[in-house]
Design a protein around this motif. Structure first.
Motif, PDB file in Angstrom:
ATOM      1  N   HIS A 105      45.388 -21.901 111.440  1.00  0.00           N
ATOM      2  CA  HIS A 105      46.091 -20.720 111.928  1.00  0.00           C
ATOM      3  C   HIS A 105      46.552 -19.861 110.748  1.00  0.00           C
ATOM      4  CE1 HIS A 105      48.862 -18.370 114.423  1.00  0.00           C
ATOM      5  NE2 HIS A 105      48.212 -18.865 115.461  1.00  0.00           N
ATOM      6  N   SER A 120      46.369 -26.199 121.972  1.00  0.00           N
ATOM      7  CA  SER A 120      45.603 -24.991 121.645  1.00  0.00           C
ATOM      8  C   SER A 120      45.994 -23.850 122.572  1.00  0.00           C
ATOM      9  CB  SER A 120      44.104 -25.272 121.764  1.00  0.00           C
ATOM     10  OG  SER A 120      43.701 -26.232 120.822  1.00  0.00           O
ATOM     11  N   ASN A 121      46.130 -24.166 123.861  1.00  0.00           N
ATOM     12  CA  ASN A 121      46.551 -23.140 124.817  1.00  0.00           C
ATOM     13  C   ASN A 121      47.956 -22.629 124.488  1.00  0.00           C
ATOM     14  OD1 ASN A 121      44.180 -23.231 126.220  1.00  0.00           O
ATOM     15  ND2 ASN A 121      44.997 -24.295 128.022  1.00  0.00           N
ATOM     16  N   LYS A 129      47.705 -20.374 121.534  1.00  0.00           N
ATOM     17  CA  LYS A 129      46.998 -19.139 121.876  1.00  0.00           C
ATOM     18  C   LYS A 129      47.875 -18.207 122.705  1.00  0.00           C
ATOM     19  CE  LYS A 129      43.696 -19.517 124.914  1.00  0.00           C
ATOM     20  NZ  LYS A 129      42.378 -19.805 125.539  1.00  0.00           N
ATOM     21  N   TYR A 130      48.496 -18.751 123.779  1.00  0.00           N
ATOM     22  CA  TYR A 130      49.221 -17.871 124.690  1.00  0.00           C
ATOM     23  C   TYR A 130      50.600 -17.451 124.173  1.00  0.00           C
ATOM     24  CZ  TYR A 130      45.549 -18.785 128.068  1.00  0.00           C
ATOM     25  OH  TYR A 130      44.328 -18.865 128.694  1.00  0.00           O
ATOM     26  N   SER A 143      50.844 -16.567 120.882  1.00  0.00           N
ATOM     27  CA  SER A 143      50.519 -15.897 119.606  1.00  0.00           C
ATOM     28  C   SER A 143      51.016 -14.456 119.560  1.00  0.00           C
ATOM     29  CB  SER A 143      49.010 -15.951 119.363  1.00  0.00           C
ATOM     30  OG  SER A 143      48.319 -15.275 120.408  1.00  0.00           O
ATOM     31  N   ARG A 144      51.177 -13.810 120.718  1.00  0.00           N
ATOM     32  CA  ARG A 144      51.615 -12.415 120.739  1.00  0.00           C
ATOM     33  C   ARG A 144      53.124 -12.284 120.963  1.00  0.00           C
ATOM     34  NH1 ARG A 144      46.685  -9.504 124.159  1.00  0.00           N
ATOM     35  NH2 ARG A 144      44.984 -10.338 122.868  1.00  0.00           N
ATOM     36  N   ASP A 198      39.567 -11.569 129.211  1.00  0.00           N
ATOM     37  CA  ASP A 198      39.100 -11.803 127.846  1.00  0.00           C
ATOM     38  C   ASP A 198      39.759 -10.849 126.864  1.00  0.00           C
ATOM     39  OD1 ASP A 198      37.502 -13.870 128.641  1.00  0.00           O
ATOM     40  OD2 ASP A 198      35.692 -12.644 128.885  1.00  0.00           O
ATOM     41  N   PHE A 208      43.292 -12.685 126.245  1.00  0.00           N
ATOM     42  CA  PHE A 208      43.126 -13.943 125.502  1.00  0.00           C
ATOM     43  C   PHE A 208      41.717 -14.467 125.766  1.00  0.00           C
ATOM     44  CE2 PHE A 208      47.637 -13.687 126.619  1.00  0.00           C
ATOM     45  CZ  PHE A 208      48.243 -13.832 125.369  1.00  0.00           C
ATOM     46  N   GLU A 209      41.053 -14.884 124.704  1.00  0.00           N
ATOM     47  CA  GLU A 209      39.704 -15.428 124.868  1.00  0.00           C
ATOM     48  C   GLU A 209      39.778 -16.821 125.485  1.00  0.00           C
ATOM     49  OE1 GLU A 209      39.245 -17.447 120.431  1.00  0.00           O
ATOM     50  OE2 GLU A 209      37.988 -15.731 120.992  1.00  0.00           O
ATOM     51  N   GLY A 210      38.686 -17.232 126.102  1.00  0.00           N
ATOM     52  CA  GLY A 210      38.616 -18.558 126.707  1.00  0.00           C
ATOM     53  C   GLY A 210      37.491 -18.613 127.716  1.00  0.00           C
TER      54      GLY A 210
END
Length: 566
Positions: A438, A470-471, A474-475, A477-478, A524, A527-529
């Motif tokens: 990261h 990881s989720n 990711k979720y 991160s903003r 997408d 968030f990508e996935g």
């Protein structure tokens, strides 16, 4: 003047000495203890002869004698005491039942000074003793009666007792009668109280029997006729108790059925053992044949012989029908499960083959995209280069999707090898690996609490932690200050683990799609996935016999829980 000499102090009088004539060791001990507690001196003789010898030797202040004794009765002992000039001044109390008028005559003829009626209480005995001792001086001046001849039961009796003796006898008899009356009154009151309690208990028992949902019946042991039936029995059999009471099974049921009932019930009455009938068909008046589960037991009288037969029956017809239906449903479910297992295996084979076949054209596309970018980059304008970049990104995403699909399909085929897993250490390793990849400036703050160990497949659980953490990274991160909290606890028979973040969250309105494959709650662009991570988590946990659930709010983060058997 010479001082006056002090007057001599009189020494205390010695305690009165009471001689007890009693052949019962227990009665003698109790009376002796009673008198000595009151300060009297006592001696005991176990029969009339020994009492007479002891009286002549010690000259007691009072003689208390039982009437019925070996060698010499209390009546004879009293006569000889009163006939002896040296002993006649000793007052005598006879302890008698006075249950027969002859006892009264014998007491008067023996010359007894007082009487105590058995059974006596402490207060009455002490009162008689104190009275006899206090009036001892009257004995010498007491006027003898002129003598009275009475006829009783065809025999004549000459009574020469003094008025004091007769009065004492009358007082003793009166006190005893009054005491017996009080006891009788108390007994009547107690009987009335117990009768009221018994009636209340019977009403309570009747209410219980009437409201028990099972049939309860009672038959007499002699003829096996019904003597009691509750409301549930009436409803079940379809007969009123007025129709059944006083009748036997042969009056209502088919002969073969009745003969069977009677034979079994005779066995119960003879053996005294409880008979349990797990399932028995009974022909009812309005419900057809019903299946009953019954217990029968003999009710014994005081002589140990059976007086009645008690039966308790439960209607299990509907239960048996439900059990049969459940067996049919289980058979259908088993067949469906086998079909589903076969379908899963076919799907897993198809997924494995499809992902394998997709890799080849995907690698070719990736190869040509690379050549295009390498050999023709100078000829491509900005838009063309962006197209090539989009192709490369989608190839990478497609490759990741293929890998995830292959991993998902293999989960159903892989054998689970359980061992003790250090969940705290495993989660720590995954966190370190994620944070290493990261960007330094936007790493989330991670709080890892102590986690209980688990019995599981370590490699499969590693994938659970990778996907959940990881989720969370990711979720969140903003979020301006991303925070991830990991905790665990033992809850009953489960070890529960939780991953909480303060990121984008999700709406609980779409919760049913959360663990479905390819279903995503974010675009997408956000968030990508590919929608495979959470289904993998659920499949791994459920294969371990556990469960997965989540809670979330849009813009306020989410928490994912999974539980494993301890």
């Amino acid at each position: 003047m010479p001082s006056a000499e002090p007057s001599p102090v009189a020494s205390p009088a010695p305690p009165a000495h009471i001689l007890i004539a009693e052949d019962s060791g227990v009665q003698a001990y109790m009376l002796r203890r009673l008198l000595e507690e009151e300060g009297y001196a006592t001696s005991v003789a176990k029969n009339g002869r020994l009492a007479l010898e002891l009286a002549a030797r010690i000259r007691p202040s009072l003689l208390v004698s039982d009437v019925n004794m070996p060698e010499m009765s209390g009546y004879e002992l009293c006569r000889q005491i009163k006939a002896n000039p040296d002993l006649c001044h000793i007052p005598v109390i006879l302890v008698t039942n006075l249950s027969d008028p002859d006892d009264v005559l014998l007491g008067l003829k023996s010359g007894a000074d007082s009487f105590v009626i058995k059974p006596y209480d402490r207060t009455h005995m002490l009162a008689r003793v104190q009275h006899a001792l206090s009036n001892q001086h009257l004995r010498s001046t007491a006027e003898e009666g002129p003598g009275v001849e009475i006829s009783f039961h065809g025999e004549k009796h000459q009574i020469t007792a003094s008025r004091a003796q007769i009065l004492n006898l009358l007082m003793s008899t009166y006190e005893t009668t009054a005491q017996r009356n009080r006891e009788l009154h108390e007994s009547r009151e107690e009987l009335a109280k117990r009768t009221t309690e018994l009636l209340a208990a019977n009403r309570f028992l009747d209410s219980i029997i009437e409201n028990i949902p099972n049939m309860i019946f009672i038959k007499d042991a002699a003829e096996l006729k019904f003597v009691r039936l509750n409301r549930a029995g009436e409803n079940l059999l379809g007969y009123s108790r007025d129709q059944l009471l006083g009748k036997s099974d042969h009056d209502f049921f088919p002969k073969n059925e009745s003969d069977h009932f009677v034979a079994r019930e005779r066995e119960v009455l003879a053996s005294g053992k409880v008979l349990e009938i797990a399932e028995e068909p009974v022909q009812t008046a309005n419900k057809g044949i019903r299946l009953l589960r019954t217990k029968k037991v003999a009710v014994l009288g005081e002589n140990g012989l059976a007086t009645h037969l008690l039966g308790i029956s439960e209607d299990i017809t509907q239960q048996k029908e439900m059990e049969k239906e459940i067996l049919n449903l289980n058979a259908i479910l088993k067949a469906r499960a086998e079909e589903l297992e076969a379908s899963h295996k076919s799907l897993e084979s198809f997924t494995s083959a499809a992902t394998h076949d997709l890799r080849s054209p995907l690698s070719i596309i990736g190869g040509y995209a690379g050549l295009l970018e390498k050999n023709y980059a100078s000829r491509l304008d900005e838009k063309g280069q962006r197209y090539v970049s989009i192709i490369r990104d989608n190839i990478k995403g497609m490759a990741k999707l293929i890998d995830d699909l292959l991993a998902f399909s293999k989960l159903g085929q892989r054998e689970i090898s359980k061992a003790s897993v250090n969940m705290h250490g495993l989660a720590q390793q995954v966190i370190e690996e994620l944070l290493q990849r990261h960007p330094e400036g936007s790493k989330p703050r991670v709080v890892l609490e102590s986690l209980p160990p688990a019995q599981a497949d370590a490699s499969l659980l590693r994938q659970v932690w990778v996907n959940l953490l990881s989720n969370a990274v990711k979720y969140s991160s903003r979020t301006p200050n991303p925070l991830i909290e990991i905790s665990g606890r033992i809850d009953g028979a489960e070890a529960v683990y939780s991953v909480r973040d303060n990121g984008a969250g999700f709406s609980m309105d779409h919760y049913d799609k959360l663990f479905e494959i390819f279903q995503r709650l974010h675009t997408d662009e956000e968030f990508e996935g590919n929608g495979v991570g959470l289904p993998i988590v659920q499949r791994v946990v459920t294969r371990h016999g556990g469960r997965v659930w989540a809670e979330g709010k849009v813009g306020q983060g989410a928490v994912f829980h999974f539980a494993l058997p301890v």
